[in-house]
Design a protein around this motif. Structure first.
Motif, PDB file in Angstrom:
ATOM      1  N   ARG A 103       0.836  -1.210   0.000  1.00  0.00           N
ATOM      2  CA  ARG A 103       0.000   0.000   0.000  1.00  0.00           C
ATOM      3  C   ARG A 103       0.868   1.257   0.000  1.00  0.00           C
ATOM      4  O   ARG A 103       1.837   1.371   0.740  1.00  0.00           O
ATOM      5  N   LYS A 104       0.478   2.223  -0.823  1.00  0.00           N
ATOM      6  CA  LYS A 104       1.169   3.501  -0.851  1.00  0.00           C
ATOM      7  C   LYS A 104       0.375   4.524  -0.046  1.00  0.00           C
ATOM      8  O   LYS A 104      -0.855   4.490  -0.032  1.00  0.00           O
ATOM      9  N   PRO A 105       1.043   5.421   0.652  1.00  0.00           N
ATOM     10  CA  PRO A 105       0.322   6.444   1.411  1.00  0.00           C
ATOM     11  C   PRO A 105      -0.663   7.196   0.513  1.00  0.00           C
ATOM     12  O   PRO A 105      -0.378   7.487  -0.645  1.00  0.00           O
ATOM     13  N   VAL A 122     -13.407  11.799   8.783  1.00  0.00           N
ATOM     14  CA  VAL A 122     -12.334  11.272   7.943  1.00  0.00           C
ATOM     15  C   VAL A 122     -11.520  10.264   8.743  1.00  0.00           C
ATOM     16  O   VAL A 122     -11.162  10.523   9.895  1.00  0.00           O
ATOM     17  N   ALA A 123     -11.219   9.116   8.136  1.00  0.00           N
ATOM     18  CA  ALA A 123     -10.346   8.106   8.756  1.00  0.00           C
ATOM     19  C   ALA A 123      -9.128   7.913   7.866  1.00  0.00           C
ATOM     20  O   ALA A 123      -9.268   7.689   6.658  1.00  0.00           O
ATOM     21  N   CYS A 124      -7.940   8.022   8.447  1.00  0.00           N
ATOM     22  CA  CYS A 124      -6.683   7.971   7.700  1.00  0.00           C
ATOM     23  C   CYS A 124      -5.720   6.973   8.314  1.00  0.00           C
ATOM     24  O   CYS A 124      -5.897   6.530   9.445  1.00  0.00           O
ATOM     25  N   ARG A 125      -4.664   6.676   7.550  1.00  0.00           N
ATOM     26  CA  ARG A 125      -3.565   5.854   8.027  1.00  0.00           C
ATOM     27  C   ARG A 125      -2.363   6.724   8.337  1.00  0.00           C
ATOM     28  O   ARG A 125      -2.171   7.791   7.747  1.00  0.00           O
ATOM     29  N   VAL A 126      -1.540   6.239   9.234  1.00  0.00           N
ATOM     30  CA  VAL A 126      -0.235   6.862   9.457  1.00  0.00           C
ATOM     31  C   VAL A 126       0.508   6.913   8.120  1.00  0.00           C
ATOM     32  O   VAL A 126       0.538   5.946   7.368  1.00  0.00           O
ATOM     33  N   GLY A 127       1.094   8.060   7.809  1.00  0.00           N
ATOM     34  CA  GLY A 127       1.820   8.221   6.555  1.00  0.00           C
ATOM     35  C   GLY A 127       1.020   8.890   5.465  1.00  0.00           C
ATOM     36  O   GLY A 127       1.592   9.382   4.482  1.00  0.00           O
ATOM     37  N   ASP A 128      -0.309   8.904   5.595  1.00  0.00           N
ATOM     38  CA  ASP A 128      -1.140   9.625   4.624  1.00  0.00           C
ATOM     39  C   ASP A 128      -0.910  11.129   4.760  1.00  0.00           C
ATOM     40  O   ASP A 128      -0.402  11.612   5.776  1.00  0.00           O
ATOM     41  N   THR A 129      -1.308  11.873   3.743  1.00  0.00           N
ATOM     42  CA  THR A 129      -1.274  13.327   3.805  1.00  0.00           C
ATOM     43  C   THR A 129      -2.682  13.866   3.536  1.00  0.00           C
ATOM     44  O   THR A 129      -3.513  13.172   2.950  1.00  0.00           O
ATOM     45  N   ILE A 130      -2.936  15.080   3.961  1.00  0.00           N
ATOM     46  CA  ILE A 130      -4.249  15.692   3.802  1.00  0.00           C
ATOM     47  C   ILE A 130      -4.133  16.932   2.924  1.00  0.00           C
ATOM     48  O   ILE A 130      -3.201  17.724   3.061  1.00  0.00           O
TER      49      ILE A 130
END
Length: 259
Positions: A103-105, A122-130
């Motif tokens: 998986r890529k951020p 909003v639900a995100c993963r560590v490493g994602d950007t907003i």
């Protein structure tokens, strides 16, 4: 030779009979039966931008959205966690589906097309950007306060956008965000360090993909009241994740009083 062939066939049959290790969990969160379904009320919109904000009709409050047809609750965050009372417990490496390593951020977009944020939750993963976008013909503001992902109070000009400079770090608590220019505009972000989470849709339904078979806890959170069953639900409720031929598990609807 014949014996070896028979043994191989037997082992293959046993392997096929074993349930898959990774399971898609499907469920629904509903407003309790017997209680009147909350009705969304129009927001009080005023100020210089009121006419533009109401150009497509009244804006409805977002803190409680319940589908009157099936009682499904929208915007409930659902996630899995390991068993036990340690709030900071993490999944072991072998409990994460191997495909997740590829998986890529993600770049997660928070838009505000007509004086309301979308998504609201909003639900995100560590490493994602907003990325926060403002497609409106007038200015908005983005106010954000967090423990591990900084604080900001940024004015967004018409047709402007805000790109977070750093990837997201894990947060134990929901991060509130709002527009200080238009105070009815609010939302929350939750950041997870694992892939086993979802946000319920307009029917209150959710899917958590590729969950590990076994015994875990499942947690339900809603912005209006916090955890299902309050403090007792902070660490979640037992769930036995069982594999089958379809590699999917359908849960019974879960009642959650969010009012």
């Amino acid at each position: 030779m014949q014996y070896s062939l028979m043994l191989l066939v037997l082992l293959a049959s046993v392997a096929r009979a074993q349930p898959p290790k990774w399971v898609d969990i499907q469920g629904q969160v509903v407003f309790p039966a017997g209680l009147p379904v909350p009705v969304r009320k129009p927001l009080a919109i005023n100020g210089n931008d009121a006419k533009a904000c109401l150009a497509k009709g009244a804006l409805l409050e977002e803190t409680i959205i319940v589908n009157p047809k099936n009682r499904g609750i929208q915007n409930v965050v659902v996630w899995l966690r390991p068993q036990g009372k340690a709030a900071a417990a993490k999944f072991a490496a072998n409990e994460i589906n191997p495909a997740d390593a590829k998986r890529k951020p993600a770049q997660v977009v928070i838009d505000q097309p007509c004086c309301q944020f979308g998504p609201h939750i909003v639900a995100c993963r560590v490493g994602d950007t907003i990325v926060v976008k403002n497609p409106a013909a007038f200015a908005h503001n983005f106010f954000w306060a967090s423990d591990n992902n900084g604080n900001m109070n940024v004015n967004l000009p018409a047709s402007g956008q805000l790109v977070f400079k750093k990837p997201l770090a894990r947060e134990s608590f929901p991060i509130p965000f709002k527009c200080t220019v238009h105070p009815w505009m609010t939302g929350y972000v939750r950041v997870f360090d694992h892939p086993y989470f979802a946000v319920t849709d307009a029917d209150g339904r959710f899917t958590i993909k590729n969950a590990p078979a076994g015994n875990y806890q499942i947690v339900y959170w809603h912005e209006n009241v916090g955890f299902k069953d309050g403090k007792a639900g902070r660490l979640g409720f037992p769930i036995a994740i069982a594999g089958n031929a379809k590699n999917a598990m359908e849960m019974k609807p879960v009642e959650f009083n969010v009012k």
